[in-house]
Design a protein around this motif. Structure first.
Motif, short mmCIF file in Angstrom:
data_model
loop_
_atom_site.label_atom_id
_atom_site.label_comp_id
_atom_site.label_asym_id
_atom_site.label_seq_id
_atom_site.Cartn_x
_atom_site.Cartn_y
_atom_site.Cartn_z
N ALA A 146 11.82 -0.84 0.57
CA ALA A 146 11.36 0.55 0.54
C ALA A 146 12.20 1.43 -0.38
O ALA A 146 11.74 2.50 -0.81
CB ALA A 146 11.36 1.13 1.96
N ASP A 153 3.32 -0.06 -2.77
CA ASP A 153 2.70 -0.45 -1.51
C ASP A 153 3.45 -1.66 -0.95
O ASP A 153 3.57 -2.69 -1.62
CB ASP A 153 1.22 -0.78 -1.73
CG ASP A 153 0.51 -1.18 -0.45
OD1 ASP A 153 1.02 -0.83 0.63
OD2 ASP A 153 -0.54 -1.84 -0.53
N ILE A 154 3.96 -1.53 0.28
CA ILE A 154 4.78 -2.59 0.87
C ILE A 154 4.18 -3.02 2.20
O ILE A 154 3.89 -2.19 3.07
CB ILE A 154 6.23 -2.11 1.10
CG1 ILE A 154 6.87 -1.71 -0.23
CG2 ILE A 154 7.06 -3.21 1.77
CD1 ILE A 154 8.25 -1.12 -0.08
N ARG A 175 3.98 0.96 6.70
CA ARG A 175 4.93 0.82 5.60
C ARG A 175 6.34 1.03 6.13
O ARG A 175 6.63 1.98 6.85
CB ARG A 175 4.63 1.87 4.52
CG ARG A 175 5.47 1.67 3.25
CD ARG A 175 5.21 2.81 2.27
NE ARG A 175 5.79 2.51 0.97
CZ ARG A 175 7.07 2.71 0.64
NH1 ARG A 175 7.91 3.18 1.55
NH2 ARG A 175 7.51 2.42 -0.57
#
Length: 509
Positions: A146, A153-154, A175
């Motif tokens: 992060a 986008d994770i 996320r």
């Protein structure tokens, strides 16, 4: 049908794109892995097979071929487990074929289908963002990923089933948020040290300008205590420096739970450390102590006890701020902009400078010369500050603790560093953060001495036989002393103190 999954291979802190291609076709039942995989990657076949079975999927009785492209790039590490498993799942229709489009994937699989953290998630996330891709990684590494930014986008699932449900629309993965790691322990304070005022002054100068410091003195004088308290007066890492340091630590697998800290690294390897341990290397060209202390401090206690080969390997990283690790199958470049602090005794017994003491092995001067002779002249020449730390007087030990604490010194250090940063940004060199890192041409511009200062430098150069490198290092220290005083020009007084700190120690070493 061939399914494709994007992942990465690491070369230093650089993440190179790798395309995982999975084909499930008729033929002899087999699970073939090609593309120069190492032992850890080759073993992923069994981990993938067990994880899919535990997740309720069985491999078809067909020929499965996995190609890691480009095929001439060596692949190493366990982070290929997850992209291989997802490629197989996409090929057999367990997840939508286009679900993995736009994602870079890495993660290690356990036999029960859960995902284990892997090294290098932060560099992989930054690389994925540069390629306009999202990132899929284990839950434990999500906080680390992060930090690459809010735009990426994770997806950070805990196991394969969660990820499959997310792609099917039956579960939504939240996320992850960047995590800050609580600093380990309380920093040691300069107020703990009684006496040694000149050594404390040298430590403040070293911290303010990022200068390399060599302390020579008898055992018990407090050299190690002084070095251990250097982190308490250093300013915290800036955001850009934080990412640089964290990328190296991520590759080395030293980021616990994916959390970062703004505390500057402080590494103190034992004197038995090899050259590969200091500069980096090994089978997979991993970062060494000089890179793990990037933007921080590398402390070498008992300096002459290190091997000559290990010490001389530091000379190039000190000058260039990076180290190139070359092996037969690997070549990696790591950042190594560290501050070197070293301590040493005057001789093996440490008592050569005591009044009236006569060494039984040889005359005192010969004993000192033999011990110091373990250090090469070019290495000593690379230290900005060389100071003699005398034994502590008993009367100083009986005094109450000093009123000045690390917080007071840290404020002066932070103010001096802010002056340097502003100056270098004005001169069009924002990558230079401290006087110690400035090139010679720039040092001559920002630390140009007046007539009296120039005369003093000529006398010092003749008396001490200064090299061009030592001359510029004296100018750097003089510039730092002026910054500590808040003065724009480097005066004779500043240069005199810089020369004195070098001259006294040169007599001792």
């Amino acid at each position: 049908m061939v399914s494709r999954v994007a992942t990465v291979a690491f070369e230093g802190i650089e993440a190179r794109p790798v395309d995982v291609q999975v084909q499930v076709a008729s033929g002899l039942v087999a699970f073939v892995l090609v593309g120069l995989p190492d032992k850890a990657v080759a073993e992923s076949r069994e981990r993938v097979r067990a994880a899919l079975t535990a997740s309720g999927l069985a491999l078809p009785a067909k020929r499965i071929v996995v190609n890691l492209a480009p095929a001439d790039l060596p692949k190493e590490g366990s982070h290929y487990d997850l992209p291989i498993a997802l490629g197989v799942m996409a090929a057999i229709g367990a997840i939508p074929p286009d679900a993995l489009d736009g994602y870079c994937v890495l993660g290690e699989l356990a036999l029960d289908g859960s995902l284990s953290p892997v090294a290098g998630v932060l560099p992989a996330a930054i690389s994925a963002q540069g390629r306009s891709l999202g990132l899929i990684c284990p839950r434990a590494s999500g906080a680390e990923a992060a930090w690459a930014g809010d735009a990426i986008d994770i997806l950070a699932p805990q196991n394969l089933i969660q990820l499959a449900n997310h792609f099917k629309g039956t579960q939504v993965l939240r996320r992850p948020e960047p995590a800050i790691r609580t600093a380990d322990g309380v920093l040691r304070d300069l107020g703990d040290i009684k006496g040694q005022e000149s050594a404390k002054r040298a430590l403040e100068i070293a911290a303010a300008g990022g200068h390399h410091l060599l302390m020579a003195g008898p055992p018990g004088a407090g050299k190690s205590m002084l070095a251990a308290r250097l982190p308490s007066i250093l300013p915290p890492l800036e955001p850009r420096e934080l990412l640089e340091v964290s990328m190296v630590h991520s590759i080395a697998g030293l980021l616990g739970d994916g959390a970062l800290t703004d505390r500057r690294p402080f590494r103190a390897p034992h004197h038995s450390a090899s050259m590969a341990a200091l500069t980096g290397g090994g089978l997979h060209a991993k970062p060494g102590e000089v890179s793990l202390s990037h933007r921080g401090v590398l402390f070498l206690d008992e300096l002459p006890e290190f091997s000559a080969q290990a010490l001389d390997s530091l000379r190039q990283p000190i000058e260039t701020g990076e180290v190139v690790v070359s092996r037969a199958n690997h070549r990696a470049t790591y950042p190594a902009r560290f501050q070197l602090v070293a301590a040493m005794n005057p001789c093996r017994c440490g008592r050569a400078l005591e009044a009236g003491y006569a060494c039984k092995r040889a005359p005192n001067e010969k004993c000192m010369a033999q011990y110091v002779g373990r250090l090469s002249g070019p290495l000593i020449d690379r230290f900005d500050l060389l100071i003699e730390v005398s034994a502590v007087d008993l009367n100083d030990l009986l005094l109450p603790p000093p009123k000045e604490r690390s917080a007071d010194v840290g404020k002066r250090v932070a103010r001096a560093r802010a002056i340097q940063q502003s100056r270098f940004e004005t001169l069009g060199a924002p990558d230079i953060r401290t006087n110690a890192a400035a090139p010679a041409a720039l040092v001559e511009e920002i630390a140009r001495p007046d007539a009296e200062g120039a005369a003093l430098l000529r006398q010092a150069a003749e008396k001490l036989k200064l090299s061009a490198r030592a001359f510029h290092r004296i100018l750097k220290v003089g510039r730092t002393l002026a910054d500590l005083d808040g003065e724009e020009h480097v005066s004779r007084r500043h240069l005199a103190e810089a020369v004195a700190m070098r001259a006294r120690a040169l007599e001792a070493v």
